[in-house]
Design an enzyme around this catalytic site. Structure first.
Site, short mmCIF file in Angstrom:
data_model
loop_
_atom_site.label_atom_id
_atom_site.label_comp_id
_atom_site.label_asym_id
_atom_site.label_seq_id
_atom_site.Cartn_x
_atom_site.Cartn_y
_atom_site.Cartn_z
N GLY A 159 -3.20 -4.41 -2.72
CA GLY A 159 -3.64 -4.53 -3.84
C GLY A 159 -2.73 -4.06 -4.89
O GLY A 159 -2.08 -3.21 -4.85
N HIS A 160 -2.24 -5.07 -5.85
CA HIS A 160 -1.20 -4.80 -6.65
C HIS A 160 -1.69 -5.26 -8.09
O HIS A 160 -2.28 -6.12 -8.48
CB HIS A 160 0.05 -5.04 -6.34
N GLN A 180 1.70 -5.45 2.13
CA GLN A 180 1.94 -4.05 3.09
C GLN A 180 3.19 -4.30 3.04
O GLN A 180 4.18 -4.22 2.40
CB GLN A 180 1.00 -4.48 4.53
P1 IMP Z 1 -5.85 -1.73 7.55
O1 IMP Z 1 -4.71 -2.82 7.03
O2 IMP Z 1 -6.86 -1.43 6.51
O3 IMP Z 1 -5.99 -2.05 8.85
O4 IMP Z 1 -4.99 -0.39 7.51
C1 IMP Z 1 -3.87 -0.04 8.29
C2 IMP Z 1 -2.78 1.06 7.82
O5 IMP Z 1 -2.20 0.08 6.92
C3 IMP Z 1 -3.41 2.02 7.12
O6 IMP Z 1 -2.48 3.11 7.36
C4 IMP Z 1 -3.40 1.57 5.73
O7 IMP Z 1 -3.32 2.49 4.83
C5 IMP Z 1 -2.16 0.88 5.41
N1 IMP Z 1 -2.29 -0.15 4.63
C6 IMP Z 1 -2.77 -1.49 4.34
N2 IMP Z 1 -2.71 -2.32 3.55
C7 IMP Z 1 -1.75 -1.34 2.81
C8 IMP Z 1 -1.11 -1.63 1.61
O8 IMP Z 1 -1.23 -2.55 0.88
N3 IMP Z 1 -0.33 -0.64 0.99
C9 IMP Z 1 0.17 0.58 1.81
N4 IMP Z 1 -0.68 0.72 2.95
C10 IMP Z 1 -1.48 -0.32 3.32
#
Ligand code: IMP
Length: 424
Positions: free
Chosen positions: A43-44, A225
């Site tokens: 999300g940006h 990410q």
């Molecule tokens: P998931 O991607 O929802 O499975 O989350 C796995 C891990 O990645 C968690 O620690 C989330 O907080 C982190 N995460 C997922 N997407 C983002 C992002 O866009 N920015 C920062 N952390 C993320």
């Protein structure tokens, strides 16, 4: 005709590097902007013509007429969230359907994947990953176990395929004794989202990208990410489930490694992490709180407090290595304006041993710091590097020497004008 190239723009630590602010420096330079991994866990915020948009699945080139945007095969997509995101842009007057192509090979996130995400997290007890709850892990797991549904599936016999996969998920949830959920409304919107998605070109995007490259067009692969959340190279198991690194550009878009030219690695002048998992530079003191407050470090998707610490050279060197970063972009330099001393993590230490290489498991390692003098000057008004105070120049030089990679763009404030391009 000259073959076009793919450049990658990647967050190289834990995500949230503030890519949203620099994409408009980048997008005008490319013909195609493509997402290659992840989904609505990203999300940006992008401010365009005075309006604020949060992009989750849609690439950042969407605001420019005449630019093709691609959601690549390496992505996962939730039709209901996609519909909400896309409709907001359409309402604001952007003609998405002519500018956005979605790979038929991208995988679909079902409402029951999100329930599974919650169920798996609940079952992990104190080892929770702290996911965004968007069903990312279960969807990629299903992709790997070859039982997933892909975007192309919505074009044929979809109700039967959907019902079969949903039934499978419901059985797993019963087996986990996780039955207290109601997806009626979510499913209604999701199915509406599927119908909405049909109105977009659902294509073989990998063939399209390669055809455009052969015509000499340029492609920006937009990461999501960060490297330390990569399924292979991150702090497993506290990671996301996709390949967020340069290798993921090749598999997630279907382009050969010889097509990749520049790899831009974005990092912040300090470190943050959301969700659980080891974070050797984490500060639990007032300094950590100050970094959070000054840097407004609260999760874009979940609103959670981000964990904060000083910049981490162990992580950065590792990320530069696994991605083949050619140029660095340092964000949020101004957040450090008032600190008398700037600390830099040079190594990790555990049981009296030090390392500058990323350990297999960073749990239990603590940071070894070097202190550098702060610049104690307001950087936010500066428009060229000639105005930088000496201590800030020294900080940049120190990082470049240690990382053996040039920092070519520096951000000194939240507005797009507060971006200093040294060279590109
Ligand atoms: P998931 O991607 O929802 O499975 O989350 C796995 C891990 O990645 C968690 O620690 C989330 O907080 C982190 N995460 C997922 N997407 C983002 C992002 O866009 N920015 C920062 N952390 C993320």
């Amino acid at each position: 005709m000259k073959q076009g190239k793919v450049d990658a723009l990647l967050g190289i630590v834990f995500g949230d590097e503030g890519k949203g602010k620099v994409v408009d420096v980048f997008t005008p330079r490319y013909d195609v902007v493509a997402r290659f991994a992840g989904g609505p866990n990203a999300g940006h915020t992008i401010i365009f013509e005075g309006k604020k948009f949060v992009l989750r699945s849609i690439p950042s080139g969407i605001f420019d007429e005449g630019k093709l945007n691609i959601i690549g095969n390496g992505c996962v997509i939730a039709p209901d969230l996609f519909m909400a995101e896309a409709r907001e842009l359409e309402t604001a007057g952007y003609d998405l359907r002519s500018r956005l192509h979605i790979s038929k090979r991208a995988h679909l996130i079902l409402p029951t994947h999100r329930v599974l995400d919650r169920a798996y997290e609940a079952a992990k007890g104190k080892n929770k990953v702290g996911t965004t709850g968007k069903g990312i892990g279960p969807t990629y797991a299903e992709k790997a176990s070859r039982t997933g549904l892909r975007v192309g599936d919505i074009l044929e016999d979809f109700p039967r395929k959907y019902a079969a996969l949903k039934a499978r998920h419901e059985q797993i949830l019963r087996d986990l004794h996780f039955t207290d959920y109601d997806i009626t409304e979510e499913e209604r919107l999701w199915l509406e989202g599927v119908e909405y998605m049909r109105q977009f070109p659902l294509t073989d995007t990998e063939a399209e990208i390669n055809r455009l490259l052969a015509e000499g067009k340029s492609v920006l692969a937009e990461g999501a990410q960060g490297t330390m959340l990569d399924i292979d190279h991150g702090t497993y198991p506290f990671v996301s489930s996709s390949s967020t690194t340069t290798g993921g550009v090749c598999t997630g878009l279907g382009v050969g490694p010889n097509k990749i030219d520049q790899v831009y690695g974005i990092f912040k002048a300090y470190s943050t992490r959301v969700g659980a998992g080891p974070f050797p530079v984490e500060l639990f003191d007032e300094t950590g709180d100050r970094l959070r407050e000054i840097g407004h470090e609260y999760g874009a998707v979940t609103g959670r407090n981000r964990r904060c610490g000083w910049v981490d050279l162990v992580a950065l060197k590792y990320a530069i290595m696994v991605n083949g970063v050619t140029q660095l972009i340092m964000m949020k330099s101004d957040v450090l304006d008032d600190f008398p001393v700037i600390r830099v993590c040079m190594a990790y230490e555990k049981d009296g041993q030090q390392t500058t290489d990323m350990p297999y498991d960073t749990e239990g390692w603590t940071a070894v710091y070097r202190d550098l003098p702060g610049w104690r000057t307001d950087l936010t008004q500066m428009t060229s590097e000639d105005e930088f105070p000496q201590a800030f120049r020294d900080y940049i030089q120190f990082l470049e020497d240690e990382l053996q990679t040039p920092i070519t763009i520096l951000s000194v404030g939240p507005d797009r004008e507060q971006t200093i391009i040294r060279s590109l």
